[in-house]
Design a protein around this motif. Structure first.
Motif, PDB file in Angstrom:
ATOM      1  N   LEU A   2       0.837  -1.194   0.000  1.00 37.44           N
ATOM      2  CA  LEU A   2       0.000   0.000   0.000  1.00 37.44           C
ATOM      3  C   LEU A   2       0.871   1.244   0.000  1.00 37.44           C
ATOM      4  N   MET A   3       0.232   2.358  -0.270  1.00 41.31           N
ATOM      5  CA  MET A   3       0.910   3.653  -0.204  1.00 41.31           C
ATOM      6  C   MET A   3       0.494   4.306   1.105  1.00 41.31           C
ATOM      7  N   ALA A   4       1.443   4.600   1.957  1.00 40.84           N
ATOM      8  CA  ALA A   4       1.154   5.220   3.247  1.00 40.84           C
ATOM      9  C   ALA A   4       1.006   6.723   3.068  1.00 40.84           C
ATOM     10  N   ASP A   5       0.080   7.315   3.826  1.00 42.80           N
ATOM     11  CA  ASP A   5      -0.068   8.766   3.766  1.00 42.80           C
ATOM     12  C   ASP A   5       0.688   9.420   4.926  1.00 42.80           C
ATOM     13  N   ARG A   6       0.735  10.735   4.903  1.00 43.31           N
ATOM     14  CA  ARG A   6       1.491  11.498   5.900  1.00 43.31           C
ATOM     15  C   ARG A   6       1.016  11.194   7.319  1.00 43.31           C
ATOM     16  N   GLN A   7      -0.286  11.091   7.526  1.00 41.73           N
ATOM     17  CA  GLN A   7      -0.827  10.839   8.858  1.00 41.73           C
ATOM     18  C   GLN A   7      -0.346   9.494   9.408  1.00 41.73           C
ATOM     19  N   ILE A   8      -0.419   8.457   8.615  1.00 39.85           N
ATOM     20  CA  ILE A   8       0.023   7.128   9.053  1.00 39.85           C
ATOM     21  C   ILE A   8       1.511   7.144   9.387  1.00 39.85           C
ATOM     22  N   LEU A   9       2.321   7.721   8.496  1.00 38.55           N
ATOM     23  CA  LEU A   9       3.765   7.734   8.714  1.00 38.55           C
ATOM     24  C   LEU A   9       4.162   8.593   9.904  1.00 38.55           C
ATOM     25  N   THR A  10       3.526   9.750  10.057  1.00 38.17           N
ATOM     26  CA  THR A  10       3.843  10.626  11.180  1.00 38.17           C
ATOM     27  C   THR A  10       3.497   9.950  12.499  1.00 38.17           C
ATOM     28  N   GLU A  11       2.375   9.256  12.534  1.00 45.65           N
ATOM     29  CA  GLU A  11       1.991   8.531  13.748  1.00 45.65           C
ATOM     30  C   GLU A  11       2.956   7.367  14.011  1.00 45.65           C
ATOM     31  N   HIS A  12       3.286   6.624  12.972  1.00 40.19           N
ATOM     32  CA  HIS A  12       4.164   5.458  13.130  1.00 40.19           C
ATOM     33  C   HIS A  12       5.555   5.866  13.620  1.00 40.19           C
ATOM     34  N   TYR A  13       6.065   6.973  13.113  1.00 41.36           N
ATOM     35  CA  TYR A  13       7.404   7.440  13.487  1.00 41.36           C
ATOM     36  C   TYR A  13       7.348   8.571  14.515  1.00 41.36           C
ATOM     37  N   SER A  14       6.324   8.592  15.358  1.00 37.14           N
ATOM     38  CA  SER A  14       6.129   9.695  16.308  1.00 37.14           C
ATOM     39  C   SER A  14       7.303   9.879  17.267  1.00 37.14           C
ATOM     40  N   GLU A  15       8.035   8.823  17.579  1.00 36.71           N
ATOM     41  CA  GLU A  15       9.176   8.974  18.489  1.00 36.71           C
ATOM     42  C   GLU A  15      10.318   9.752  17.842  1.00 36.71           C
ATOM     43  N   LEU A  16      10.237   9.972  16.535  1.00 36.17           N
ATOM     44  CA  LEU A  16      11.275  10.716  15.816  1.00 36.17           C
ATOM     45  C   LEU A  16      10.851  12.144  15.489  1.00 36.17           C
ATOM     46  N   LYS A  17       9.741  12.612  16.068  1.00 35.57           N
ATOM     47  CA  LYS A  17       9.164  13.899  15.664  1.00 35.57           C
ATOM     48  C   LYS A  17      10.103  15.088  15.812  1.00 35.57           C
ATOM     49  N   GLU A  18      11.084  15.009  16.698  1.00 33.68           N
ATOM     50  CA  GLU A  18      12.023  16.124  16.892  1.00 33.68           C
ATOM     51  C   GLU A  18      13.265  16.014  16.007  1.00 33.68           C
ATOM     52  N   LYS A  19      13.402  14.940  15.288  1.00 35.90           N
ATOM     53  CA  LYS A  19      14.592  14.737  14.457  1.00 35.90           C
ATOM     54  C   LYS A  19      14.487  15.529  13.158  1.00 35.90           C
ATOM     55  N   PRO A  20      15.567  16.161  12.724  1.00 33.22           N
ATOM     56  CA  PRO A  20      15.518  16.986  11.515  1.00 33.22           C
ATOM     57  C   PRO A  20      15.293  16.184  10.232  1.00 33.22           C
ATOM     58  N   PHE A  21      15.571  14.896  10.259  1.00 28.34           N
ATOM     59  CA  PHE A  21      15.426  14.085   9.056  1.00 28.34           C
ATOM     60  C   PHE A  21      14.026  13.513   8.882  1.00 28.34           C
ATOM     61  N   LEU A  22      13.138  13.709   9.849  1.00 30.95           N
ATOM     62  CA  LEU A  22      11.827  13.054   9.788  1.00 30.95           C
ATOM     63  C   LEU A  22      11.023  13.472   8.562  1.00 30.95           C
ATOM     64  N   GLN A  23      10.876  14.759   8.306  1.00 30.74           N
ATOM     65  CA  GLN A  23      10.034  15.192   7.185  1.00 30.74           C
ATOM     66  C   GLN A  23      10.573  14.725   5.832  1.00 30.74           C
ATOM     67  N   PRO A  24      11.870  14.830   5.547  1.00 31.35           N
ATOM     68  CA  PRO A  24      12.363  14.269   4.279  1.00 31.35           C
ATOM     69  C   PRO A  24      12.144  12.747   4.205  1.00 31.35           C
ATOM     70  N   PHE A  25      12.284  12.083   5.336  1.00 32.54           N
ATOM     71  CA  PHE A  25      12.059  10.633   5.376  1.00 32.54           C
ATOM     72  C   PHE A  25      10.594  10.310   5.084  1.00 32.54           C
ATOM     73  N   VAL A  26       9.677  11.051   5.706  1.00 29.72           N
ATOM     74  CA  VAL A  26       8.247  10.844   5.461  1.00 29.72           C
ATOM     75  C   VAL A  26       7.930  11.094   3.987  1.00 29.72           C
ATOM     76  N   GLU A  27       8.497  12.145   3.414  1.00 30.05           N
ATOM     77  CA  GLU A  27       8.281  12.428   1.987  1.00 30.05           C
ATOM     78  C   GLU A  27       8.733  11.248   1.124  1.00 30.05           C
ATOM     79  N   PHE A  28       9.900  10.702   1.448  1.00 25.86           N
ATOM     80  CA  PHE A  28      10.394   9.548   0.699  1.00 25.86           C
ATOM     81  C   PHE A  28       9.463   8.352   0.871  1.00 25.86           C
ATOM     82  N   ARG A  29       9.069   8.064   2.109  1.00 24.71           N
ATOM     83  CA  ARG A  29       8.220   6.895   2.376  1.00 24.71           C
ATOM     84  C   ARG A  29       6.863   7.021   1.694  1.00 24.71           C
TER      85      ARG A  29
END
Length: 70
Positions: A2-29
């Motif tokens: 499946l294709m994950a959306d921003r909400q699913i990925l942001t929730e799944h990786y919530s422990e990384l929310k303060e990391k600077p690489f999270l948004q580029p990683f979410v965009e890639f995923r």
């Protein structure tokens, strides 16, 4: 698959929310399909990460992909 959306990925990786690489990683995923797994076990994410994430064979558990096939 499946294709994950921003909400699913942001929730799944919530422990990384303060990391600077999270948004580029979410965009890639969001740009590639993922394989979803349903696991009914305590601490499923932690256990899966032990299985799949450690890539250095010297640090991997013997039963980890990289511990078994270095």
């Amino acid at each position: 698959m499946l294709m994950a959306d921003r909400q699913i990925l942001t929730e799944h990786y919530s422990e990384l929310k303060e990391k600077p690489f999270l948004q580029p990683f979410v965009e890639f995923r969001m740009s590639v399909p993922i394989v979803a797994i349903i696991a009914e076990v305590n601490r499923a994410i932690e256990r899966f990460r032990q299985l799949a994430v450690v890539t250095d064979p010297t640090e991997a558990y013997a039963w980890n992909f990289h511990g078994y096939w270095p």
